[in-house]
Enzyme design. Sequence first.
Site, mmCIF file in Angstrom:
data_model
loop_
_atom_site.group_PDB
_atom_site.id
_atom_site.type_symbol
_atom_site.label_atom_id
_atom_site.label_comp_id
_atom_site.label_asym_id
_atom_site.label_seq_id
_atom_site.Cartn_x
_atom_site.Cartn_y
_atom_site.Cartn_z
ATOM 1 N N LEU A 163 47.520 60.573 65.481
ATOM 2 C CA LEU A 163 48.689 60.834 65.783
ATOM 3 C C LEU A 163 49.141 61.951 64.471
ATOM 4 O O LEU A 163 49.967 62.864 64.797
ATOM 5 C CB LEU A 163 49.910 59.210 65.785
ATOM 6 C CG LEU A 163 49.784 58.549 67.690
ATOM 7 C CD1 LEU A 163 50.847 57.809 67.280
ATOM 8 C CD2 LEU A 163 49.641 59.431 68.878
ATOM 9 N N GLY A 164 48.700 61.255 63.260
ATOM 10 C CA GLY A 164 49.146 62.237 62.690
ATOM 11 C C GLY A 164 48.922 61.673 61.003
ATOM 12 O O GLY A 164 48.588 60.886 60.639
ATOM 13 N N GLY B 26 49.788 61.646 57.051
ATOM 14 C CA GLY B 26 51.338 61.510 56.010
ATOM 15 C C GLY B 26 51.314 61.359 54.459
ATOM 16 O O GLY B 26 50.267 61.022 54.199
ATOM 17 N N GLY B 27 52.120 61.542 54.194
ATOM 18 C CA GLY B 27 51.632 61.377 52.638
ATOM 19 C C GLY B 27 50.779 59.764 52.031
ATOM 20 O O GLY B 27 50.702 59.434 51.328
ATOM 21 N N PHE B 28 51.494 58.656 53.266
ATOM 22 C CA PHE B 28 51.580 57.478 53.016
ATOM 23 C C PHE B 28 50.173 56.990 54.251
ATOM 24 O O PHE B 28 49.752 55.510 53.386
ATOM 25 C CB PHE B 28 52.521 56.022 53.354
ATOM 26 C CG PHE B 28 53.655 56.780 52.428
ATOM 27 C CD1 PHE B 28 53.709 56.035 51.349
ATOM 28 C CD2 PHE B 28 54.685 57.484 52.501
ATOM 29 C CE1 PHE B 28 54.643 55.869 50.292
ATOM 30 C CE2 PHE B 28 55.879 57.009 51.742
ATOM 31 C CZ PHE B 28 55.895 56.715 50.566
ATOM 32 N N GLY B 29 49.840 57.880 54.202
ATOM 33 C CA GLY B 29 48.764 57.415 55.157
ATOM 34 C C GLY B 29 48.594 57.949 56.157
ATOM 35 O O GLY B 29 49.089 58.990 56.958
ATOM 36 N N VAL C 122 48.174 57.726 60.651
ATOM 37 C CA VAL C 122 48.881 57.244 61.844
ATOM 38 C C VAL C 122 48.030 57.088 63.107
ATOM 39 O O VAL C 122 47.434 58.274 63.957
ATOM 40 C CB VAL C 122 50.229 57.617 62.200
ATOM 41 C CG1 VAL C 122 50.694 56.283 63.117
ATOM 42 C CG2 VAL C 122 51.054 57.152 60.851
ATOM 43 N N LYS D 43 49.645 52.611 60.783
ATOM 44 C CA LYS D 43 49.892 53.282 59.880
ATOM 45 C C LYS D 43 48.362 52.679 58.727
ATOM 46 O O LYS D 43 48.273 51.592 58.627
ATOM 47 C CB LYS D 43 50.552 53.892 58.840
ATOM 48 C CG LYS D 43 50.711 54.204 57.707
ATOM 49 C CD LYS D 43 52.954 53.961 57.349
ATOM 50 C CE LYS D 43 52.342 55.789 56.975
ATOM 51 N NZ LYS D 43 54.071 56.162 57.632
ATOM 52 N N ASP E 191 64.082 59.987 52.030
ATOM 53 C CA ASP E 191 62.391 60.940 53.103
ATOM 54 C C ASP E 191 63.129 61.210 54.917
ATOM 55 O O ASP E 191 62.372 61.721 55.333
ATOM 56 C CB ASP E 191 60.685 60.706 53.083
ATOM 57 C CG ASP E 191 60.184 61.869 53.523
ATOM 58 O OD1 ASP E 191 60.575 63.069 53.642
ATOM 59 O OD2 ASP E 191 58.809 61.420 53.659
#
Length: 670
Positions: free
Chosen positions: A351-352, A354-357, A359, A373, A470
């Site tokens: 799905l996407g 991002g900074g933390f991992g 998804v 995630k 954030d």
Amino acid sequence: MARFLFLCFLFSIIVSQAKAGDAFSCDNSRGNYTTNSIYDNNLKTVLSSFSSHTEINYGFYNFSNGQDPDKAYAIGVCRGDVEPNDCRRNLNNSIGYLREQCPNQKEAIVWGGDNTLWYSNRSIFGIVETSPTKYLILTRDASDADQYEEALSNLMTNLTEKAASGDSRRKYDAHSVSDGNFGIIYGYVLCMPDLSSQQCNDCLLQTISEIPLCCNGKMGGNILKPSCRIRFDPYRFFNSTIVLDPNATPPEPPSLPTSPSTTNSTSSGHNKIRTVIATAVPVATVFLFLIFICIYLRFRKLKQMVEAGNGEYDDGDGDEDEDEISIVESFQFNFDTIRVATSDFSDSNKLGQGGFGVVYRGKLPNGQMIAVKRLLKDSSQGDVEFKNEVLLVAKLQHRNLVRLLGFSLEGTERLLIYEFVTNKSLDYFIFDPIRKAQLNWQKRYDIIRGIARGLLYLHEDSRLRIIHRDIKASNILLDNEMNPKIADFGLARLFVIDQTQGNTNRIVGTYGYMAPEYAMHGQFSVKSDVFSFGVLILEIITGHKNSTNIGHGNDAEYLLSYVWKSWREGKAINTIDPSLNNVSANEIMRCIHIGLLCIQENVVERPTMASVALMLNSNSLTLSIPSKPAYFYGSGTRSLQDMQLWAGHIDSTTSSESKNTASNTDPYPR
Ligand SMILES: *[C@@H]1O[C@H](CO)[C@@H](O)[C@H](O)[C@H]1NC(C)=O
Ligand SMILES: *[C@@H]1O[C@H](CO)[C@@H](O)[C@H](O)[C@H]1NC(C)=O
Ligand SMILES: *[C@@H]1O[C@H](CO)[C@@H](O)[C@H](O)[C@H]1NC(C)=O
Ligand SMILES: *[C@@H]1O[C@H](CO)[C@@H](O)[C@H](O)[C@H]1NC(C)=O
Ligand SMILES: *[C@@H]1O[C@H](CO)[C@@H](O)[C@H](O)[C@H]1NC(C)=O
Ligand SMILES: *[C@@H]1O[C@H](CO)[C@@H](O)[C@H](O)[C@H]1NC(C)=O
Ligand SMILES: *[C@@H]1O[C@H](CO)[C@@H](O)[C@H](O)[C@H]1NC(C)=O
């Protein structure tokens, strides 16, 4: 009304038949059986033997039947204040309920209001089993949490000592204590009586240590484990303990099959019970009627909540929130289940990022959609701390927050499992020339207010007091009714970040949304979230990204400067997204005003989220005049990009994570 519903709930626990809503657990990992298999028949025999052993007057039944490998073991135990006949009846109800809920699992357990029933094909006698755990929480805050916790912990420790010293018929104690203020705490603890004192003690101490996790500062809670359970409440929910004959030696457990033998002492017990029943029947009729009303009212309330589109929290009436009772399931998911649910983390389910991992979308075997995630490897936090943090974050429940369902661990893999939110994130709509038409002003206004409520909850109403750090359009997800849900809250807690003094050398945010004091000096506070929220308001109203130029040629400016200048010149109306057609212009202008208050350079002048929520809800409230926003440098003498570089430079320890975060738009919770 809320109080009455709450009493109804307590009441239904007190009446404590096994019923829909009782916590139970079917163990899918210990094998299944089929109807009329040998195990099934052994289990039936063993469970039906509870009712036939009328000579047992101490509320503990442990039996086994059959031969390995199809031997069935079962334990039933009642609270120490339950009369033997009631105990057998309630256990029989629990049996019926559990067999219905777990029709083919070899091992299962149900925690009735005043009894626990547990069966398995392995020997479960004399072992300490502390998982699965269920929490049942009275989500009402104690007025003085510290005093309450202290009194509670005192009470629980004393109860544990007494319960552990019980003999093999009963390990139970119940008592009350002043909560250190004006109220009373009632509590009980119970172990399976077949445990040794030491085992009982260990199990209870572990359980008590989980109070801060599940029920921090709450006035009531149940922690339910197979081998022991505890409960505390501000209301009396137990009777005085039935005294056992201290001289009667704990009986040898009868073996199966047995013909029930009656002794003198039990027959006198029978007479007593008979009189109780005689008086209890008419009373029970009245009770049944009351229960019916209770159930009806609860249903009606649920229905109202659903109709109003409300989730867990109904913020219309604070009182209702307090008395809401929720069951918190065990949060840990099996890693393989999740791997299968996401087709082995396939790209098609991505799905996407991002900074933390990354998804992924996933579908659980029961059909429930989830978002998973997969966290970047970060080995500096131990599993226990990680679990504890997840439990804390998962307790944050609000209809404007994406719900964290749990986590999964395997080796160095760490997964966070979220509810799946149907629509995409806010940026997918507001910055798209065509899709933005789906969001008229009323919707956008609702979204602004929803985000404000979610943030207010994080900042002030939840016990954790989370600073999001954030807030941005891509972190606001929309459900199928376009209700906003904030994603990614509490994540900073899951990574080891120096949070002392609200100073951090690791910036987890997105440039352009970050307050200057945070971007430049790593100082974060609730006011840095307010700043980001202000940027978001302006984006929602203008339909324009904060990070791209607005206007043309020499007039090109960044959003914040542009809106501020227009507002100063009395032309703010020009900044409104043309697709809003200037409907409700006054309301929109007021929102711009609020947005400008939020992005003021001076931290002290920015309102708190509580004031923002107030301003959004009351049109009569006079707003103060905003001062200069951060990042305003006349007509573009210094661009935002310069600022970003500068901030990036100052923050030399910024990890790759925060750089990713800065450069990424991410359509899903990270
Ligand atoms: C219980 O059943 C499971 C699955 O059928 C089996 O693997 C396990 O060995 C059994 N346990 C005992 C103690 O027989
Ligand atoms: C047992 O049955 C349940 C459904 O009733 C299923 O979810 C589970 O996977 C089964 N377990 C095994 C080991 O087959
Ligand atoms: C136990 O409950 C079942 C229904 O679940 C009922 O048929 C049975 O009569 C009950 N037994 C006793 C002894 O109450
Ligand atoms: C627990 O026991 C201690 C000592 O036995 C006693 O002083 C204290 O008051 C008790 N606390 C409660 C809450 O009963
Ligand atoms: C019941 O528990 C006792 C310990 O309290 C144990 O000795 C006994 O074997 C158990 N009963 C059965 C039928 O196994
Ligand atoms: C206490 O005992 C009475 C009489 O046995 C019963 O009616 C009542 O429901 C019990 N209360 C609780 C809290 O169990
Ligand atoms: C039972 O009670 C009767 C009299 O009520 C007495 O004669 C008899 O010895 C008692 N039996 C036992 C096993 O105590």
